[in-house]
Structures are given as structure tokens and as C-alpha cells.
Design a protein around this motif. Structure first.
Motif, PDB file in Angstrom:
ATOM      1  N   GLU A   1     -36.400 -31.013 -11.337  1.00 30.39           N
ATOM      2  CA  GLU A   1     -36.505 -30.109 -10.177  1.00 30.39           C
ATOM      3  C   GLU A   1     -35.175 -29.927  -9.464  1.00 30.39           C
ATOM      4  O   GLU A   1     -34.406 -30.866  -9.317  1.00 30.39           O
ATOM      5  CB  GLU A   1     -37.498 -30.678  -9.158  1.00 30.39           C
ATOM      6  CG  GLU A   1     -38.901 -30.784  -9.660  1.00 30.39           C
ATOM      7  CD  GLU A   1     -39.832 -31.407  -8.627  1.00 30.39           C
ATOM      8  OE1 GLU A   1     -41.035 -31.174  -8.754  1.00 30.39           O
ATOM      9  OE2 GLU A   1     -39.364 -32.131  -7.719  1.00 30.39           O
ATOM     10  N   ARG A   2     -34.998 -28.703  -8.997  1.00 33.96           N
ATOM     11  CA  ARG A   2     -33.851 -28.354  -8.168  1.00 33.96           C
ATOM     12  C   ARG A   2     -34.379 -27.822  -6.837  1.00 33.96           C
ATOM     13  O   ARG A   2     -35.320 -27.030  -6.821  1.00 33.96           O
ATOM     14  CB  ARG A   2     -33.014 -27.265  -8.820  1.00 33.96           C
ATOM     15  CG  ARG A   2     -32.401 -27.667 -10.121  1.00 33.96           C
ATOM     16  CD  ARG A   2     -31.666 -26.493 -10.724  1.00 33.96           C
ATOM     17  NE  ARG A   2     -30.964 -26.886 -11.921  1.00 33.96           N
ATOM     18  CZ  ARG A   2     -30.087 -26.124 -12.541  1.00 33.96           C
ATOM     19  NH1 ARG A   2     -29.801 -24.922 -12.081  1.00 33.96           N
ATOM     20  NH2 ARG A   2     -29.485 -26.557 -13.615  1.00 33.96           N
ATOM     21  N   HIS A   3     -33.741 -28.241  -5.753  1.00 35.82           N
ATOM     22  CA  HIS A   3     -34.129 -27.758  -4.423  1.00 35.82           C
ATOM     23  C   HIS A   3     -32.890 -27.377  -3.630  1.00 35.82           C
ATOM     24  O   HIS A   3     -31.839 -27.999  -3.772  1.00 35.82           O
ATOM     25  CB  HIS A   3     -34.872 -28.842  -3.627  1.00 35.82           C
ATOM     26  CG  HIS A   3     -36.184 -29.227  -4.202  1.00 35.82           C
ATOM     27  ND1 HIS A   3     -37.304 -28.444  -4.073  1.00 35.82           N
ATOM     28  CD2 HIS A   3     -36.555 -30.307  -4.918  1.00 35.82           C
ATOM     29  CE1 HIS A   3     -38.313 -29.041  -4.691  1.00 35.82           C
ATOM     30  NE2 HIS A   3     -37.877 -30.166  -5.220  1.00 35.82           N
ATOM     31  N   ARG A   4     -33.053 -26.374  -2.776  1.00 35.47           N
ATOM     32  CA  ARG A   4     -32.003 -26.004  -1.825  1.00 35.47           C
ATOM     33  C   ARG A   4     -32.631 -26.023  -0.446  1.00 35.47           C
ATOM     34  O   ARG A   4     -33.609 -25.320  -0.188  1.00 35.47           O
ATOM     35  CB  ARG A   4     -31.463 -24.612  -2.147  1.00 35.47           C
ATOM     36  CG  ARG A   4     -30.356 -24.191  -1.191  1.00 35.47           C
ATOM     37  CD  ARG A   4     -29.762 -22.890  -1.575  1.00 35.47           C
ATOM     38  NE  ARG A   4     -30.703 -21.819  -1.252  1.00 35.47           N
ATOM     39  CZ  ARG A   4     -30.421 -20.537  -1.318  1.00 35.47           C
ATOM     40  NH1 ARG A   4     -29.240 -20.141  -1.738  1.00 35.47           N
ATOM     41  NH2 ARG A   4     -31.318 -19.636  -0.991  1.00 35.47           N
ATOM     42  N   ASP A   5     -32.075 -26.856   0.417  1.00 31.57           N
ATOM     43  CA  ASP A   5     -32.583 -26.971   1.779  1.00 31.57           C
ATOM     44  C   ASP A   5     -31.492 -26.600   2.773  1.00 31.57           C
ATOM     45  O   ASP A   5     -30.304 -26.868   2.541  1.00 31.57           O
ATOM     46  CB  ASP A   5     -33.035 -28.414   2.065  1.00 31.57           C
ATOM     47  CG  ASP A   5     -34.191 -28.836   1.169  1.00 31.57           C
ATOM     48  OD1 ASP A   5     -35.145 -28.048   1.033  1.00 31.57           O
ATOM     49  OD2 ASP A   5     -34.125 -29.950   0.616  1.00 31.57           O
ATOM     50  N   ILE A   6     -31.907 -26.011   3.884  1.00 30.13           N
ATOM     51  CA  ILE A   6     -30.967 -25.685   4.944  1.00 30.13           C
ATOM     52  C   ILE A   6     -30.550 -26.984   5.613  1.00 30.13           C
ATOM     53  O   ILE A   6     -31.387 -27.800   6.007  1.00 30.13           O
ATOM     54  CB  ILE A   6     -31.607 -24.733   5.976  1.00 30.13           C
ATOM     55  CG1 ILE A   6     -31.936 -23.395   5.304  1.00 30.13           C
ATOM     56  CG2 ILE A   6     -30.682 -24.535   7.173  1.00 30.13           C
ATOM     57  CD1 ILE A   6     -32.764 -22.459   6.176  1.00 30.13           C
ATOM     58  N   LEU A   7     -29.234 -27.171   5.740  1.00 28.57           N
ATOM     59  CA  LEU A   7     -28.712 -28.379   6.368  1.00 28.57           C
ATOM     60  C   LEU A   7     -28.352 -28.119   7.831  1.00 28.57           C
ATOM     61  O   LEU A   7     -28.749 -28.877   8.703  1.00 28.57           O
ATOM     62  CB  LEU A   7     -27.492 -28.870   5.581  1.00 28.57           C
ATOM     63  CG  LEU A   7     -27.037 -30.282   5.824  1.00 28.57           C
ATOM     64  CD1 LEU A   7     -28.141 -31.280   5.513  1.00 28.57           C
ATOM     65  CD2 LEU A   7     -25.814 -30.591   4.966  1.00 28.57           C
ATOM     66  N   THR A   8     -27.621 -27.022   8.083  1.00 25.19           N
ATOM     67  CA  THR A   8     -27.270 -26.684   9.471  1.00 25.19           C
ATOM     68  C   THR A   8     -27.331 -25.166   9.662  1.00 25.19           C
ATOM     69  O   THR A   8     -27.186 -24.396   8.708  1.00 25.19           O
ATOM     70  CB  THR A   8     -25.842 -27.164   9.839  1.00 25.19           C
ATOM     71  OG1 THR A   8     -24.893 -26.556   8.970  1.00 25.19           O
ATOM     72  CG2 THR A   8     -25.724 -28.672   9.770  1.00 25.19           C
TER      73      THR A   8
END
Length: 169
Positions: free
Chosen positions: A84-91
């Protein structure tokens, strides 16, 4: 003068030998292909996928293990349970736009021998990277994200193969 230079070279050579001896005595080894304890492995991931191709190349580079296409002929089976690959908002900026993303790449796997016994229990390995995002450079940032995922995949393949190399026969 030449006697002094010759003496310095001799001392430098002796120091290098002493350092090499000390490092080899403590078990230090340069990283390189480590032989695996089994002669054949079946990879439970498509060879057409980036991960499957990278694993196949890395295992073949070990020099001691062949990759089988038929799980019944392999000494062990590597089962990829999750990829799995995920992209999450950090700031976010003050205006509510994304400033940074955190990318996560996780692989869950287990290793099973011919009799069905687990040689490596289900294990998850994860890599994370952060990058700055700029709306005015969307294409460049998409390329950067792809490169970061590729880099993380390389790290995870190395970690996975090191775990395989730690399995005793």
C-alpha cells in the motif's frame, strides 16, 4: 627527506592494516548481496509490477537463490499480504492550501516453506517521506512524488531481502 616519506607511507600502511584487522575482527562487513538460506523461492507478487520486478532482480543478485514461477517447485513462498501507498496532508498554509505531504509505503509479507510452516511470521515494513507542495509546480511535484515512492520501494526491497537473508536453513 625520502627516508621520512617512506617511513610515513609504511606507518600509514600499518595503520590501514590494523584498522582492517580490527573491523574484520568485530564482524564488520560491507553491504552487498548476501546469500539466502534456500535455493529457490516463489514470489507471491506479479512480475509485471514494479515491486515484483525489483524483488526478482534483488534476489537473483544474491547469486544463491533462483526465483521459481511454480510455487510447488520452490523451497519457500514469499506471500505479499499488503502493498500500500498513502499520501497524507502534513501541513496547511494559513489559507488552507496544502504545504506539505507525507508519503507512506507499506509492505506486509510472510515467508512459508514447502510444508506450510511459517519461516517469517506476518511482518510489516514501512517507509515514509515528506515533501513540500506548490500549486504552481503540480507536474514537477507529481514527478517528485513518483521518485520518492520509487526510492521508498527500493528501501523496502532491501529491508525485505535482509529479512530473508536472516532466515536460517
Amino acid at each position: 627527506m625520502s627516508h621520512s616519506r617512506s617511513r610515513r607511507r609504511t606507518l600509514a600502511a600499518l595503520a590501514a592494516l590494523a584498522t582492517a584487522g580490527a573491523l574484520s575482527g568485530c564482524g564488520f562487513q560491507l553491504r552487498g548481496p548476501r546469500p539466502l538460506a534456500f535455493s529457490s523461492i516463489y514470489l507471491g507478487v506479479s512480475t509485471q509490477s514494479d515491486l515484483g520486478a525489483a524483488l526478482r532482480r534483488r534476489i537473483r543478485a544474491s547469486g544463491s537463490t533462483s526465483v521459481e514461477d511454480d510455487p510447488a517447485r520452490a523451497d519457500v513462498r514469499l506471500e505479499i499480504l499488503r502493498n500500500e501507498r498513502h499520501r497524507d496532508i502534513l501541513t496547511l498554509t494559513g489559507a488552507g492550501k496544502v504545504r506539505e505531504y507525507e508519503l507512506t509505503y507499506s509492505i506486509a509479507f510472510r515467508l512459508v516453506d514447502r510444508s506450510g510452516a511459517e519461516r517469517i511470521a506476518p511482518t510489516v515494513i514501512t517507509a515514509k517521506r515528506e515533501y513540500n507542495f506548490d500549486d504552481s509546480q503540480v507536474l514537477a511535484k507529481e514527478q517528485e512524488e513518483a521518485l520518492l515512492y520509487n526510492d521508498m520501494q527500493g528501501d523496502l526491497v532491501e529491508q525485505l531481502v535482509r529479512r530473508l537473508a536472516a532466515v536460517k536453513s
